[in-house]
Design a protein around this motif. Structure first.
Motif: not given
Lengths: 359, 359
Positions: A91-106, A112-122
């Motif tokens: 399966a796929k999950a989408g992540y919004i990358d808005t900081g260090s904690w999001s980056t770690k969550a990604i 565990f599965g496919t992870v798509e970063t849908l948007a990032s302000s990195k």
């Protein structure tokens, strides 16, 4: 003399909570025992867990089909537990990358599965919250970090999507209303608006569990804790007790709407000064994204050499914890629920006195 | 009036520890801040972590090539973490099954490699510690639960083997000397001899880590916490602080040899009474296996109907937590380090008064 505590977390809690917690360490409810030495299965502590549960359900209008859990390991453990429990290998999950904690969550979810970063302000050092990005309909969930302590940004509206969300609300839970029904899972380390370090709140839609095919160790399977009301093994008794006291305080002080109003007033005060005072500038590029919990700012161009001078004025005025996160520098004023507006006024006065002395 | 607290865990801690902990909740070290609201990266808390580390190293003679970690999630999380980190998919580990906790450790480890139960007292309701069993040389490790709170048994000597051991010492760590070098890893939930619930101690030989091939989530990889001195994320500040105070108290009161002597005296007192008093009988079949931490006993044959009467006498004498675990019934007197012999004397008097009244 009590300090103005702007620490980002572990963070300020209400003064009466400290008083009650200290008394419970001596003698809990007149039992002749400290809260630190009683069984987690005693009726006295079971009542604490139940009260915390009821308070959370009440304050956040948690729907009946959601379970409320008290776990350990912080949000950092939720980074992988959410994916382990909710994201199947194919399966796929989408992540919004808005900081260090999001980056770690990604990073943790990718195992565990496919992870798509849908948007990032990195690329812009996380100075804003991405907007207008597309969210595919075939995702298992969309993960957001609702407030970014390090960068001082906050989602003011949730992304538009019918995909269920997973939210890391460690630093803004209980600070404003939230539509829990938009989420399959909400998690939060306690050590900002809820309590001391050592407890992690999870609110999960029960129907979302048990869908993945992998083996999950018993302690990492949310269903274990749902089934046993967070007492499968010994829970962190004292952190949960202090959280319950804090939740009681929130309710007694007008609940979430009152917290939201108070937090808005504090935020307005500090941001007005950051914008007005020529010695400083805010770090968040879109003012709409500014966090009501953590105001981040730096010295204005040409003033950078005055860092120590400002920190010394803060110290002299009993303002502590104003130093920015080591990864961004500058200053950060964290203003969680328990902070009174007088403390923000004290900091604003320091900023003004700094301007008079060095401007 | 302070109670005699025989609770099995969370359990009694030294009185001065409660006093100091309560004061730190009000104002920590004169900082003008509660210990519950300070940063885990503040110099004040870093000093607490360091002192706890030094105390443990000193009290247990921990060799230099071992790391000392403060984690979360209790021993129940160590059941799978030990296997996840130390047992490769094609390797074998041996387990000694001496009670419910061992059984759970076995179950969790089975997901990660081959698990052999080398010996078990389960058919006899765990009333003794198995002896004389063979330990194959090709095992990755041998896992033992050194003290079994529920059944009142304890390993008095470690199994003879050159295979490194993994030890769950949740309920007897710091109660007696231990040869750490015999173990690759020792773990213990804090909430008996070390502190309140919410912290988990791990002592691990660093060279034993990083040998398995599987993916391990960052928070579950011991190396993460070794590298970051248990501060990769926010540690459970208050439970660690109270543990440090308890360790300080152990050292100030003569260290492990003094604890061992005191625990032996308390155990002798209660077991002598259990054996003498015709109203009771001990549950452990081999007296050599009797735990110095948890004395388990039941009413003698024909006296079983007097359960409530005995519990009422206990209550009247301020003896609390004497009820046995729900899975075995009867009574249990837990006598961790912080319990003074006067409390055991108080319970013995209750047992004698029970005999006079109902014998």
């Amino acid at each position: 003399m009590k300090k103005h505590n702007f620490s980002s977390g572990p963070a300020i809690l209400p003064l009466p909570v400290f008083e009650q917690a200290a008394e419970a360490v001596r003698d809990f409810n007149g039992m002749g025992l400290s809260i630190l030495e009683i069984s987690h299965r005693s009726p006295e502590f079971t009542a604490v867990m139940e009260e915390a549960n009821v308070l959370i359900r009440d304050l956040l209008n948690v729907p009946d089909d959601y379970a409320i859990l008290f776990l350990q390991g912080g949000a950092s453990s939720q980074f992988f537990m959410t994916a382990m429990n909710l994201l199947d290998q194919d399966a796929k999950a989408g992540y919004i990358d808005t900081g260090s904690w999001s980056t770690k969550a990604i990073k943790e979810a990718q195992a565990f599965g496919t992870v798509e970063t849908l948007a990032s302000s990195k690329p812009d050092n996380f100075t804003y919250i991405p907007k207008g990005f597309a969210i595919p309909e075939d995702l298992a969930y969309v993960h957001i970090t609702t407030n970014n302590t390090i960068y001082g940004t906050q989602f003011k509206t949730l992304p538009e999507t019918s995909v269920p969300m997973v939210g890391d609300m460690s630093s803004d839970i209980f600070s404003q209303p939230v539509d829990v029904s938009r989420f399959d899972l909400i998690y939060a380390g306690a050590q900002k608006n809820m309590g001391p370090a050592g407890a992690t709140l999870v609110i999960v839609r029960k129907e979302a569990l048990g869908k993945v095919k992998r083996h999950i160790p018993t302690m990492l399977d949310y269903r274990t804790h749902v089934k046993k009301d967070s007492a499968f093994n010994t829970p962190p008794v004292f952190p949960i007790y202090v959280s319950m006291l804090t939740l009681r305080w929130i309710k007694a002080n007008g609940g979430i709407p009152a917290m939201q109003q108070k937090n808005a007033a504090k935020a307005e005060l500090i941001y007005r000064e950051i914008d007005r005072n020529p010695m400083f500038k805010g770090t968040v590029t879109d003012p709409a994204d500014r966090s009501t919990m953590n105001a981040t700012f730096v010295l204005a161009e040409g003033k950078e050499h005055l860092n120590d001078e400002f920190m010394q004025l803060c110290k002299a005025a009993n303002c502590s914890g104003v130093k920015g996160h080591r990864s961004v520098g500058g200053f950060r004023a964290s203003m969680y629920n328990a902070m009174e507006i007088e403390s923000v006024q004290a900091l604003v006065q320091v900023m003004q006195s700094f301007e008079r002395k060095f401007g």
